[in-house]
Design a protein around this motif. Sequence first.
Motif, PDB file in Angstrom:
ATOM      1  N   LYS A 103       0.847  -1.194   0.000  1.00 41.30           N
ATOM      2  CA  LYS A 103       0.000   0.000   0.000  1.00 41.30           C
ATOM      3  C   LYS A 103       0.882   1.244   0.000  1.00 41.30           C
ATOM      4  O   LYS A 103       0.984   1.972   0.987  1.00 41.30           O
ATOM      5  N   VAL A 104       1.549   1.445  -1.113  1.00 43.93           N
ATOM      6  CA  VAL A 104       2.472   2.565  -1.289  1.00 43.93           C
ATOM      7  C   VAL A 104       2.171   3.216  -2.628  1.00 43.93           C
ATOM      8  O   VAL A 104       1.821   2.524  -3.596  1.00 43.93           O
ATOM      9  N   GLU A 105       2.319   4.537  -2.693  1.00 43.92           N
ATOM     10  CA  GLU A 105       2.034   5.263  -3.925  1.00 43.92           C
ATOM     11  C   GLU A 105       2.893   4.731  -5.074  1.00 43.92           C
ATOM     12  O   GLU A 105       4.053   4.371  -4.901  1.00 43.92           O
ATOM     13  N   ALA A 106       2.300   4.727  -6.262  1.00 40.67           N
ATOM     14  CA  ALA A 106       2.982   4.180  -7.435  1.00 40.67           C
ATOM     15  C   ALA A 106       4.270   4.917  -7.741  1.00 40.67           C
ATOM     16  O   ALA A 106       5.269   4.300  -8.151  1.00 40.67           O
ATOM     17  N   ASP A 107       4.288   6.240  -7.515  1.00 41.30           N
ATOM     18  CA  ASP A 107       5.512   6.994  -7.826  1.00 41.30           C
ATOM     19  C   ASP A 107       6.637   6.657  -6.864  1.00 41.30           C
ATOM     20  O   ASP A 107       7.817   6.669  -7.242  1.00 41.30           O
ATOM     21  N   VAL A 108       6.291   6.312  -5.611  1.00 37.67           N
ATOM     22  CA  VAL A 108       7.317   5.916  -4.638  1.00 37.67           C
ATOM     23  C   VAL A 108       7.888   4.552  -5.019  1.00 37.67           C
ATOM     24  O   VAL A 108       9.102   4.330  -4.948  1.00 37.67           O
ATOM     25  N   ILE A 109       7.022   3.629  -5.443  1.00 38.09           N
ATOM     26  CA  ILE A 109       7.486   2.307  -5.872  1.00 38.09           C
ATOM     27  C   ILE A 109       8.436   2.436  -7.069  1.00 38.09           C
ATOM     28  O   ILE A 109       9.504   1.810  -7.110  1.00 38.09           O
ATOM     29  N   ALA A 110       8.056   3.283  -8.013  1.00 34.45           N
ATOM     30  CA  ALA A 110       8.907   3.494  -9.181  1.00 34.45           C
ATOM     31  C   ALA A 110      10.249   4.104  -8.785  1.00 34.45           C
ATOM     32  O   ALA A 110      11.303   3.742  -9.335  1.00 34.45           O
ATOM     33  N   GLN A 111      10.212   5.008  -7.815  1.00 38.03           N
ATOM     34  CA  GLN A 111      11.438   5.653  -7.342  1.00 38.03           C
ATOM     35  C   GLN A 111      12.365   4.633  -6.688  1.00 38.03           C
ATOM     36  O   GLN A 111      13.586   4.643  -6.916  1.00 38.03           O
ATOM     37  N   ILE A 112      11.793   3.719  -5.889  1.00 37.91           N
ATOM     38  CA  ILE A 112      12.590   2.679  -5.228  1.00 37.91           C
ATOM     39  C   ILE A 112      13.232   1.758  -6.267  1.00 37.91           C
ATOM     40  O   ILE A 112      14.420   1.431  -6.196  1.00 37.91           O
ATOM     41  N   LYS A 113      12.458   1.344  -7.248  1.00 43.21           N
ATOM     42  CA  LYS A 113      12.970   0.426  -8.260  1.00 43.21           C
ATOM     43  C   LYS A 113      14.087   1.044  -9.087  1.00 43.21           C
ATOM     44  O   LYS A 113      14.945   0.327  -9.625  1.00 43.21           O
ATOM     45  N   ALA A 114      14.086   2.372  -9.179  1.00 41.05           N
ATOM     46  CA  ALA A 114      15.075   3.047 -10.024  1.00 41.05           C
ATOM     47  C   ALA A 114      16.393   3.341  -9.317  1.00 41.05           C
ATOM     48  O   ALA A 114      17.360   3.763  -9.952  1.00 41.05           O
ATOM     49  N   ILE A 115      16.451   3.116  -7.992  1.00 43.34           N
ATOM     50  CA  ILE A 115      17.672   3.430  -7.244  1.00 43.34           C
ATOM     51  C   ILE A 115      18.801   2.497  -7.668  1.00 43.34           C
ATOM     52  O   ILE A 115      18.639   1.277  -7.716  1.00 43.34           O
ATOM     53  N   GLU A 116      19.955   3.076  -7.970  1.00 46.47           N
ATOM     54  CA  GLU A 116      21.108   2.305  -8.415  1.00 46.47           C
ATOM     55  C   GLU A 116      22.180   2.268  -7.337  1.00 46.47           C
ATOM     56  O   GLU A 116      22.305   3.190  -6.528  1.00 46.47           O
ATOM     57  N   GLY A 117      22.981   1.204  -7.334  1.00 47.82           N
ATOM     58  CA  GLY A 117      24.029   1.044  -6.338  1.00 47.82           C
ATOM     59  C   GLY A 117      23.822  -0.236  -5.561  1.00 47.82           C
ATOM     60  O   GLY A 117      22.909  -1.024  -5.852  1.00 47.82           O
ATOM     61  N   GLN A 118      24.657  -0.468  -4.554  1.00 50.80           N
ATOM     62  CA  GLN A 118      24.526  -1.635  -3.690  1.00 50.80           C
ATOM     63  C   GLN A 118      24.299  -1.161  -2.258  1.00 50.80           C
ATOM     64  O   GLN A 118      25.118  -0.426  -1.713  1.00 50.80           O
ATOM     65  N   PHE A 119      23.187  -1.594  -1.662  1.00 46.73           N
ATOM     66  CA  PHE A 119      22.790  -1.096  -0.349  1.00 46.73           C
ATOM     67  C   PHE A 119      22.501  -2.271   0.583  1.00 46.73           C
ATOM     68  O   PHE A 119      21.495  -2.981   0.406  1.00 46.73           O
ATOM     69  N   ASP A 120      23.390  -2.480   1.537  1.00 42.82           N
ATOM     70  CA  ASP A 120      23.228  -3.550   2.525  1.00 42.82           C
ATOM     71  C   ASP A 120      22.899  -2.907   3.870  1.00 42.82           C
ATOM     72  O   ASP A 120      23.771  -2.364   4.548  1.00 42.82           O
ATOM     73  N   PHE A 121      21.617  -2.943   4.246  1.00 43.37           N
ATOM     74  CA  PHE A 121      21.147  -2.306   5.477  1.00 43.37           C
ATOM     75  C   PHE A 121      21.066  -3.313   6.624  1.00 43.37           C
ATOM     76  O   PHE A 121      20.703  -4.472   6.424  1.00 43.37           O
ATOM     77  N   VAL A 122      21.400  -2.850   7.827  1.00 46.97           N
ATOM     78  CA  VAL A 122      21.184  -3.612   9.058  1.00 46.97           C
ATOM     79  C   VAL A 122      20.506  -2.671  10.049  1.00 46.97           C
ATOM     80  O   VAL A 122      20.998  -1.560  10.293  1.00 46.97           O
ATOM     81  N   THR A 123      19.375  -3.108  10.595  1.00 44.29           N
ATOM     82  CA  THR A 123      18.636  -2.286  11.556  1.00 44.29           C
ATOM     83  C   THR A 123      18.600  -2.994  12.900  1.00 44.29           C
ATOM     84  O   THR A 123      18.084  -4.114  13.013  1.00 44.29           O
ATOM     85  N   TYR A 124      19.138  -2.341  13.932  1.00 43.77           N
ATOM     86  CA  TYR A 124      19.099  -2.873  15.291  1.00 43.77           C
ATOM     87  C   TYR A 124      17.832  -2.355  15.970  1.00 43.77           C
ATOM     88  O   TYR A 124      17.561  -1.149  15.972  1.00 43.77           O
ATOM     89  N   ILE A 125      17.063  -3.294  16.529  1.00 42.86           N
ATOM     90  CA  ILE A 125      15.764  -2.942  17.118  1.00 42.86           C
ATOM     91  C   ILE A 125      15.621  -3.580  18.501  1.00 42.86           C
ATOM     92  O   ILE A 125      16.437  -4.415  18.909  1.00 42.86           O
ATOM     93  N   SER A 126      14.584  -3.174  19.201  1.00 44.34           N
ATOM     94  CA  SER A 126      14.132  -3.929  20.369  1.00 44.34           C
ATOM     95  C   SER A 126      12.671  -4.272  20.125  1.00 44.34           C
ATOM     96  O   SER A 126      11.945  -3.501  19.481  1.00 44.34           O
ATOM     97  N   LEU A 127      12.243  -5.407  20.595  1.00 45.79           N
ATOM     98  CA  LEU A 127      10.884  -5.871  20.312  1.00 45.79           C
ATOM     99  C   LEU A 127       9.827  -5.032  20.998  1.00 45.79           C
ATOM    100  O   LEU A 127       8.644  -5.110  20.637  1.00 45.79           O
ATOM    101  N   SER A 128      10.222  -4.206  21.974  1.00 43.23           N
ATOM    102  CA  SER A 128       9.262  -3.334  22.650  1.00 43.23           C
ATOM    103  C   SER A 128       9.238  -1.936  22.044  1.00 43.23           C
ATOM    104  O   SER A 128       8.518  -1.064  22.524  1.00 43.23           O
TER     105      SER A 128
END
Length: 524
Positions: free
Chosen positions: A103-128
Amino acid sequence: MLDANLKQQLSTYLQNVTQPIEITANVDDGAKSAEMRTLLNDIASLTDKITVFETRDAEVRVPSFAINRKGASMGVRFAGIPMGHEFTSLVLALLQVGGHPPKVEADVIAQIKAIEGQFDFVTYISLSCQNCPEVVQALNLMATLNPNVRHTMVDGALFQDEVERNKILAVPSVYLNGEVFGQGRTSLKEIVAKLDTGAAARDAAKIADKDAFDVLIVGGGPAGAAAAIYAARKGVRTGVVSERFGGQVMDTMAIENFISVKETEGPKLAAALEQHVKQYEVDVMDGQRAEALIPGELNEVRLASGATVKAKAIILATGARWREMNVPGEREYRGRGVAYCPHCDGPLFKGKRVAVVGGGNSGVEAAIDLAGIVAQVTLLEFGSELRADAVLQAKLKSLPNVTIHTDAQTTEVTGADGKVNALVYTDRTTGQSHTVALEGVFVQIGLLPNTDWLKGVVDLSKHGEIEVNARGETSVPGVFAAGDATTVPYKQIIIAMGEGSKAALSAFDHLIRSSVPHEAASTV
């Protein structure tokens, strides 16, 4: 692992999966791996679209699991057992990897698909942490849409050695390709904008091209959302400029005094507000920070992006932010031991010593919550007595690992090796200075209105609040205000909504009266 009710709900959601999913679990013989195995098998038992495999790879976090569409590598991994607030992140990942459209706007989806490069994300969270799922879900979605993006969620409480090594004392903390990328709640659009460097300029150009609004609301919290709904229902051209839709409600854990709703959580309420607003013809410009108000026949709001938005009537609903102590060390060690959200960051201090600064309801509630996690809590109150409700004070004083100091003025936060190691306070009755050795400081001393950008334009109180009358009018004709940024007493969600609605009705009345020619008005 999952009770019958939750299995039934999940089974219904999984009917939306159209593509086969492969879950690869990296396990060992430990109890947490067994717990994760049970969770994944419970999920797989609910649909023939999901298959679970197991590996034992020493190079990959244990326990963890990757979710992939069969025959593809989607780059979504959970290190830990995503229950609590992150269970929704798991469900959404399954749906999106399984082909269900986001449930995301079509232009945002297109923008994400067009991003170039290599992106390895790590997110540290707590379950609370109620702020973490938005970040996790955003990065998971990006990983499903763009093969250049990979994302791993890491439960900080389960991988404490890794958290200690990276000196992480606040969540969510996001790393990109091994370097710090961001901290705190961040929306999908904000993340995309940081990667797509031309996005801000494009958004600014779009906003600058918009025609003038009849009513423009600055702020997307409860007051701003209510104002937008009431204005749109009057049939006038309505816009909302917000830095973060939902405002401070997004950082609120339990809400139990919103009339007719027995209990809810801030992010859920914020999502409901946004959905309600979008049912009307409201132009929501999110991720935009207001920098200047220029009154006139057409009022103007200049944004940080460089764009200017014009409107016949303005409603200021910019809300408030956490008040800082403004002592040496606070900003230096923010995210390194200094924190403002006990629900989010508390689990990272398990077994450690912390202080809570502030003896009102928020401070005492924070101390009570933390006492069940940490080794020792020291609560410091500037006044001669606590200000929290009596029932909260009684509960706090019954806890064996809590020490209370009143007449205590915090003067410094100290640290070493990039982390907090002590708090210094002065006893206001004796003048003596004391040092409390600890690892964390939680600041709970109230709110500051987000009105710095309005100084010299509208009248502000000595506390920086926008001065309003009973109709929500400010000192500037055609400019109204509502919510926590104003002088209206009692900063509560339900009051902010009422004030936002009232400001919208006042703005509509202003539009009607200002549109009547002077000669006609004088004969009425």
